[in-house]
Design a protein around this motif. Structure first.
Motif, short mmCIF file in Angstrom:
data_model
loop_
_atom_site.label_atom_id
_atom_site.label_comp_id
_atom_site.label_asym_id
_atom_site.label_seq_id
_atom_site.Cartn_x
_atom_site.Cartn_y
_atom_site.Cartn_z
N GLY A 193 0.85 -1.19 0.00
CA GLY A 193 0.00 0.00 0.00
C GLY A 193 0.88 1.24 0.00
O GLY A 193 1.88 1.30 0.73
N GLY A 194 0.55 2.22 -0.84
CA GLY A 194 1.40 3.42 -0.96
C GLY A 194 2.55 3.22 -1.93
O GLY A 194 3.33 4.15 -2.16
N GLY A 195 2.66 2.00 -2.48
CA GLY A 195 3.76 1.69 -3.41
C GLY A 195 3.61 2.44 -4.73
O GLY A 195 2.51 2.84 -5.12
N LEU A 196 4.74 2.57 -5.40
CA LEU A 196 4.82 3.44 -6.58
C LEU A 196 5.09 2.61 -7.83
O LEU A 196 5.96 1.73 -7.82
N ASP B 125 -7.06 2.67 -14.87
CA ASP B 125 -7.88 1.46 -15.02
C ASP B 125 -7.37 0.33 -14.13
O ASP B 125 -8.14 -0.51 -13.67
N ALA B 126 -6.04 0.30 -13.90
CA ALA B 126 -5.47 -0.77 -13.05
C ALA B 126 -5.68 -0.49 -11.57
O ALA B 126 -5.33 -1.32 -10.72
N GLY B 127 -6.21 0.70 -11.23
CA GLY B 127 -6.50 1.02 -9.83
C GLY B 127 -5.49 1.95 -9.19
O GLY B 127 -5.64 2.31 -8.02
N PHE B 128 -4.45 2.34 -9.93
CA PHE B 128 -3.48 3.29 -9.35
C PHE B 128 -4.13 4.67 -9.25
O PHE B 128 -4.96 5.04 -10.09
N VAL B 129 -3.73 5.41 -8.22
CA VAL B 129 -4.28 6.76 -8.04
C VAL B 129 -3.18 7.80 -8.28
O VAL B 129 -2.00 7.46 -8.38
N SER C 45 1.52 7.71 -25.61
CA SER C 45 1.43 9.07 -25.07
C SER C 45 1.23 8.99 -23.55
O SER C 45 0.79 7.95 -23.02
N ALA C 46 1.49 10.11 -22.88
CA ALA C 46 1.26 10.17 -21.43
C ALA C 46 -0.20 9.88 -21.13
O ALA C 46 -0.53 9.15 -20.18
N ARG C 47 -1.08 10.41 -21.97
CA ARG C 47 -2.52 10.21 -21.75
C ARG C 47 -2.87 8.71 -21.78
O ARG C 47 -3.63 8.22 -20.93
N GLU C 48 -2.30 7.98 -22.75
CA GLU C 48 -2.60 6.54 -22.85
C GLU C 48 -2.11 5.79 -21.61
O GLU C 48 -2.85 4.99 -21.01
N ILE C 49 -0.86 6.07 -21.21
CA ILE C 49 -0.29 5.33 -20.08
C ILE C 49 -1.04 5.68 -18.79
O ILE C 49 -1.35 4.81 -17.97
N MET C 50 -1.40 6.95 -18.65
CA MET C 50 -2.15 7.35 -17.44
C MET C 50 -3.50 6.66 -17.38
O MET C 50 -3.96 6.27 -16.29
N SER C 51 -4.14 6.49 -18.53
CA SER C 51 -5.45 5.83 -18.50
C SER C 51 -5.28 4.35 -18.11
O SER C 51 -6.11 3.80 -17.38
N TRP C 52 -4.19 3.71 -18.54
CA TRP C 52 -3.96 2.32 -18.11
C TRP C 52 -3.74 2.26 -16.60
O TRP C 52 -4.20 1.33 -15.93
N VAL D 189 5.99 8.40 -16.04
CA VAL D 189 4.57 8.44 -15.71
C VAL D 189 4.42 7.61 -14.43
O VAL D 189 4.83 6.45 -14.41
N LEU D 190 3.87 8.23 -13.40
CA LEU D 190 3.85 7.57 -12.09
C LEU D 190 2.43 7.37 -11.58
O LEU D 190 1.54 8.16 -11.92
N GLY D 191 2.26 6.35 -10.78
CA GLY D 191 0.98 6.13 -10.11
C GLY D 191 1.24 5.49 -8.76
O GLY D 191 2.31 4.90 -8.54
N THR D 192 0.26 5.58 -7.88
CA THR D 192 0.43 5.06 -6.52
C THR D 192 -0.65 4.02 -6.24
O THR D 192 -1.81 4.22 -6.59
N ARG D 193 -0.25 2.91 -5.61
CA ARG D 193 -1.26 1.94 -5.15
C ARG D 193 -1.81 2.44 -3.82
O ARG D 193 -1.04 2.62 -2.87
N PRO D 194 -3.12 2.67 -3.74
CA PRO D 194 -3.65 3.22 -2.47
C PRO D 194 -3.51 2.21 -1.32
O PRO D 194 -3.38 1.02 -1.56
#
Ligand SMILES: C[S@@+](CC[C@H](N)C(=O)[O-])C[C@H]1O[C@@H](n2cnc3c(N)ncnc32)[C@H](O)[C@@H]1O
Length: 335
Positions: A261-264, A310-314, A300-307, A330-335
């Motif tokens: 949780g909180g992982g990047l 969709d995978a649940g990253f915030v 594109s950044a937009r494509e990767i961000m949408s994936w 492009v970064l995302g966080t697992r809640p």
């Protein structure tokens, strides 16, 4: 003279037509080991030809072309590396790119069949060439190392991993990005995960940097194997461009399963703009994937961000890395 006859050839077309021969000269001189035979010395064409195993007449033609193109200098009948050429063309220098040039030579072979690939939407069906086999694969992995030696410090300076303990470098290749992230963050350990032949090369490079005690090497296949557990960070550097969106999404879900949780999750790529027609480097890279892999392209950044979403990253976010990297995270966080 009619208006049509007076029309001159536009600059981009002239530049393109002139561009492939200089590239070919550089790749041939590098493949024949001309630059390393010269090293810090100066030699005449016959001596270089003898040491490179080539005919003296044709070697002289090649050397003069190298001089004309600024790859070498000529003093009387003697040839020598240029001061800036020495920094990047001599094996062992920190900024060495000779493996990358050999890899480009191998790609050239595939690009020769671009016309067929565009007709068929499949990777190039070439006779076995320099891109194939163990040598071609080693050139590929070392080319990644050459490139990362110029970019990894920038990435490490801009990716904040404060407090993170376990980095999973998925498709880590030579391990160079892990090495620079470990250098920056003394509390961090890394797992370099890749196909077995890449892991063998990564072991040698990590050893050279004195980091073996902080790295776990895990040979495997990211389409089949899980990413373990307890990861703080999962890095995908230069991985997604060789995959279809479906496969990239599947890897994101493996990353999710392995993260605390909180992982990047960090996706490092040369991104294409939303118009899909700029920048040139990303657009040409898409064709590189076509001839080599048959799927994947620059995203594109937009494509990767949408994936990611969709995978649940915030909190999906984009960070551009300054030159010499010029790539993006492009970064995302697992809640
Ligand atoms: C373009 S390289 C990037 C290497 C490294 N991440 C970097 O940025 O320098 C792609 C890497 O993915 C690895 N790879 C390709 N298919 C793989 C698979 N099925 N499982 C694990 N690794 C794979 C390759 O061996 C290679 O090291």
């Amino acid at each position: 003279m009619t208006a049509q006859q007076r029309t001159s050839v536009p600059d981009p077309i002239t530049r393109a037509l002139l561009g492939w021969q200089p590239a070919r000269v550089l790749m041939t001189a590098n493949r024949l080991n001309v630059f390393n035979v010269l090293g810090e010395d100066q030699l005449n064409a016959a001596a270089i030809a003898a040491r490179c195993g080539c005919h003296p007449r044709s070697m002289k033609l090649l050397l003069n072309a190298c001089v004309a193109l600024g790859f070498l200098e000529k003093r009387g009948k003697q040839f020598a590396n240029t001061p800036s050429g020495r920094e990047v063309l001599l094996r062992g220098k920190p900024a060495y790119i000779g493996d990358g040039i050999n890899h480009a030579d191998a790609l050239w072979f595939r690009w020769a069949f671009l016309t067929d690939s565009v007709r068929s939407n499949r990777s190039a069906r070439t006779p076995p060439g320099p891109v194939d086999g163990a040598t071609g694969y080693r050139d590929f992995i070392l080319a990644m190392h050459n490139r990362a030696m110029r970019h990894a410090e920038v990435l490490a300076d801009h990716l904040d991993l404060t407090g993170r303990r376990q980095l999973f470098d998925a498709g880590g290749g030579p391990g160079t990005y892990s090495i620079f992230l470990l250098k920056k963050h003394p509390q961090l350990g890394a797992i370099i995960f890749d196909l077995p032949p890449a892991i063998e090369i990564a072991r040698q490079i990590v050893h050279r940097f004195g980091m073996t005690d902080r790295v776990t090497f895990r040979p495997g296949n990211f389409h089949e194997d899980d990413f373990g557990e307890g990861n703080d960070v999962v890095l995908f550097s230069a991985i997604f461009h060789s995959l279809s969106p479906q496969r990239a999404r599947a890897l994101l879900s493996r990353a999710w399963d392995s993260l605390v949780g909180g992982g990047l999750v960090v996706v490092h790529e040369g991104l294409v703009n939303d118009d899909k027609a700029s920048p040139v480097s990303a657009v040409l890279f898409s064709l590189n994937m076509l001839v080599n892999v048959g799927e994947g392209r620059s995203y594109s950044a937009r494509e990767i961000m949408s994936w990611l979403t969709d995978a649940g990253f915030v909190s999906p976010r984009l960070q551009h890395l300054p030159p010499p990297a010029g790539t993006s995270l492009v970064l995302g966080t697992r809640p």
